[in-house]
Scaffold this motif. Structure first.
Motif, PDB file in Angstrom:
ATOM      1  N   GLY A 302      45.600  -3.601  23.969  1.00  8.85           N
ATOM      2  CA  GLY A 302      45.759  -3.217  22.564  1.00  8.85           C
ATOM      3  C   GLY A 302      46.148  -4.422  21.748  1.00  8.85           C
ATOM      4  O   GLY A 302      46.373  -5.520  22.297  1.00  8.85           O
ATOM      5  N   THR A 303      46.242  -4.243  20.451  1.00  8.36           N
ATOM      6  CA  THR A 303      46.636  -5.357  19.589  1.00  8.36           C
ATOM      7  C   THR A 303      48.137  -5.609  19.624  1.00  8.36           C
ATOM      8  O   THR A 303      48.603  -6.636  19.137  1.00  8.36           O
ATOM      9  CB  THR A 303      46.234  -5.095  18.136  1.00  8.36           C
ATOM     10  OG1 THR A 303      46.989  -3.983  17.626  1.00  8.36           O
ATOM     11  CG2 THR A 303      44.747  -4.821  18.011  1.00  8.36           C
ATOM     12  N   GLY A 304      48.919  -4.658  20.153  1.00  8.20           N
ATOM     13  CA  GLY A 304      50.367  -4.838  20.280  1.00  8.20           C
ATOM     14  C   GLY A 304      51.173  -4.384  19.079  1.00  8.20           C
ATOM     15  O   GLY A 304      52.397  -4.256  19.184  1.00  8.20           O
ATOM     16  N   VAL A 305      50.521  -4.127  17.937  1.00 10.09           N
ATOM     17  CA  VAL A 305      51.270  -3.811  16.716  1.00 10.09           C
ATOM     18  C   VAL A 305      51.931  -2.436  16.825  1.00 10.09           C
ATOM     19  O   VAL A 305      53.141  -2.296  16.634  1.00 10.09           O
ATOM     20  CB  VAL A 305      50.350  -3.886  15.480  1.00 10.09           C
ATOM     21  CG1 VAL A 305      51.078  -3.393  14.238  1.00 10.09           C
ATOM     22  CG2 VAL A 305      49.872  -5.320  15.278  1.00 10.09           C
ATOM     23  N   GLN A 306      51.143  -1.401  17.143  1.00 10.84           N
ATOM     24  CA  GLN A 306      51.726  -0.065  17.277  1.00 10.84           C
ATOM     25  C   GLN A 306      52.685   0.004  18.455  1.00 10.84           C
ATOM     26  O   GLN A 306      53.739   0.636  18.389  1.00 10.84           O
ATOM     27  CB  GLN A 306      50.627   0.990  17.438  1.00 10.84           C
ATOM     28  CG  GLN A 306      51.138   2.434  17.474  1.00 10.84           C
ATOM     29  CD  GLN A 306      51.842   2.820  16.194  1.00 10.84           C
ATOM     30  OE1 GLN A 306      51.270   2.762  15.118  1.00 10.84           O
ATOM     31  NE2 GLN A 306      53.108   3.199  16.288  1.00 10.84           N
TER      32      GLN A 306
END
Length: 395
Positions: A302-306
């Motif tokens: 994942g992008t890691g933000v959430q």
């Protein structure tokens, strides 16, 4: 609303992370101190909504339900970048530290590629060690609190001795403007074995180091995870620190904007996306999306933000989600809204604690609670579980 501060030195992607997490438009630029005034916006943590399990149609009021996933709001603060010596007033240090006062936790965004120096200026990737950034930010916040205590320390010691008070209570009163609670100081005080009247500078700093980990825990977001040198630095960070999330805020922004334009199907936090209007994308845009798929989503899941926002709330702050209802049979409030609210409460909370969070009058009139799933009475000393649906019965 629960407040979380997005912190870090200038030019590491703080505002990009903030924009990606909140879909806001805070100014982003490749030079230090783009952010001067604190930006505030709403992000969300996500949990399964009981509507799917119970086969009901929910009517959320304080949150959103997206295909069985409940999005619960929290407030992010994007504060001015921090540079070494901020506690002495360098850069925008005093303003930065003042903006942090009421935040319950910190998301510390660092440049995992090592392409910004200690002042936030661009440099060759890999030439700066991001581990130094973690240590310097922790030190600056500790020394900020030390400055508050040090100028009145002798007076505080005399007060504790003359009034026979626990020094933890006196310290908590002095630091109350920074959102410090007496329970936090009592726990941190265990790290110092000497009598408080004999404490020296190092003893006070040790106390404050421990206090920050308890009162304002910090998550490290290793941003720019797709750039050269980032992977090796992320491994080093994860070896030294417990709470490290690899991230690419720019990738999250690109995916969210493409999804909003109807070009791809993507939900924040997912590990892949689907292109649904390829004919409206240029070859360069398709290549950019495939780059994100391979170098961010497939590599890190994942992008890691959430994931970062979720980890702060559910792991560092140890919160759970409960769903208060008035009618345990219809799972609704007095207006008939089904599963109307989702409350973030500390793990270990009891029904009476939940009642006070809803309203002081409800807490003071609390009699007992009912578990809506089983329609059984819940004892007042029963610890609530994540996902509980609870009806409060009060006088």
């Amino acid at each position: 609303m629960l407040q979380i501060a997005v912190t870090g030195k200038p030019n590491v992607g703080k505002s990009s992370f903030f924009n990606a997490a909140t879909l806001s438009e805070a100014e982003v630029a490749g030079y230090p101190f783009t952010t001067i005034d604190v930006n505030k916006a709403v992000a969300h943590v996500v949990k399964p909504c009981p509507c799917r399990e119970l086969e009901v149609e929910c009517n959320p009021r304080n949150s959103q339900c997206l295909e069985g996933t409940r999005l619960i709001p929290v407030e992010l603060l994007d504060v001015a970048g921090l540079v070494p010596g901020a506690h002495e007033g360098r850069g925008l240090g005093n303003k930065f530290l003042d903006d942090l006062r009421q935040a319950r936790a910190f998301i510390h965004v660092i440049d995992a590629s090592g392409s910004t120096d200690d002042e936030g200026r661009p440099c060759e990737p890999g030439t700066h060690d991001p581990l130094e950034d973690v240590e310097f930010l922790e030190h600056e916040i500790t020394m900020w609190l030390y400055g508050i205590l040090h100028k009145n320390w002798n007076k505080l010691v005399r007060k504790a001795l003359s009034e026979k008070l626990d020094i933890a209570k006196v310290i908590a009163e002095q630091l109350s403007g920074a959102g410090i609670m007496v329970e936090d100081v009592l726990e941190a005080k265990r790290a110092v074995t000497k009598e408080y009247k004999d404490w020296e500078k190092d003893d006070i700093i040790n106390l404050l180091d421990s206090l920050l980990k308890i009162a304002k825990p910090m998550l490290i977001v290793a941003n720019k995870a797709d750039l050269p040198h980032a992977e090796e630095n992320i491994l080093r960070l994860q070896e030294k620190y417990d709470n490290v999330v690899p991230a690419s805020a720019e990738s999250e922004l690109a995916l969210s904007r493409a999804a909003k334009a109807g070009l791809i199907s993507y939900v924040s936090g997912e590990s892949d996306f689907e292109i649904i209007q390829k004919d409206k994308l240029s070859p360069q845009q398709v290549n950019a999306l495939e780059y994100i798929r391979v170098n961010v989503l497939q590599k890190y899941g994942g992008t890691g933000v959430q994931e970062a926002v979720n980890q702060v709330v559910f792991s560092l702050l140890d919160m759970i989600v409960v769903f208060p209802v008035e009618d345990e049979h219809k799972l609704s409030d007095q207006k008939g809204n089904v599963l109307p609210d989702a409350l973030l409460i500390p793990h270990g909370s009891k029904p009476r604690d939940m009642a006070f969070l809803i309203h002081t009058d409800i807490g003071e009139g609390f009699m007992h609670a009912i578990d809506a799933r089983s329609c059984r009475r819940v004892a007042s000393d029963h610890e609530l579980n994540d996902g509980d649906i609870i009806s409060i019965i009060c006088r």
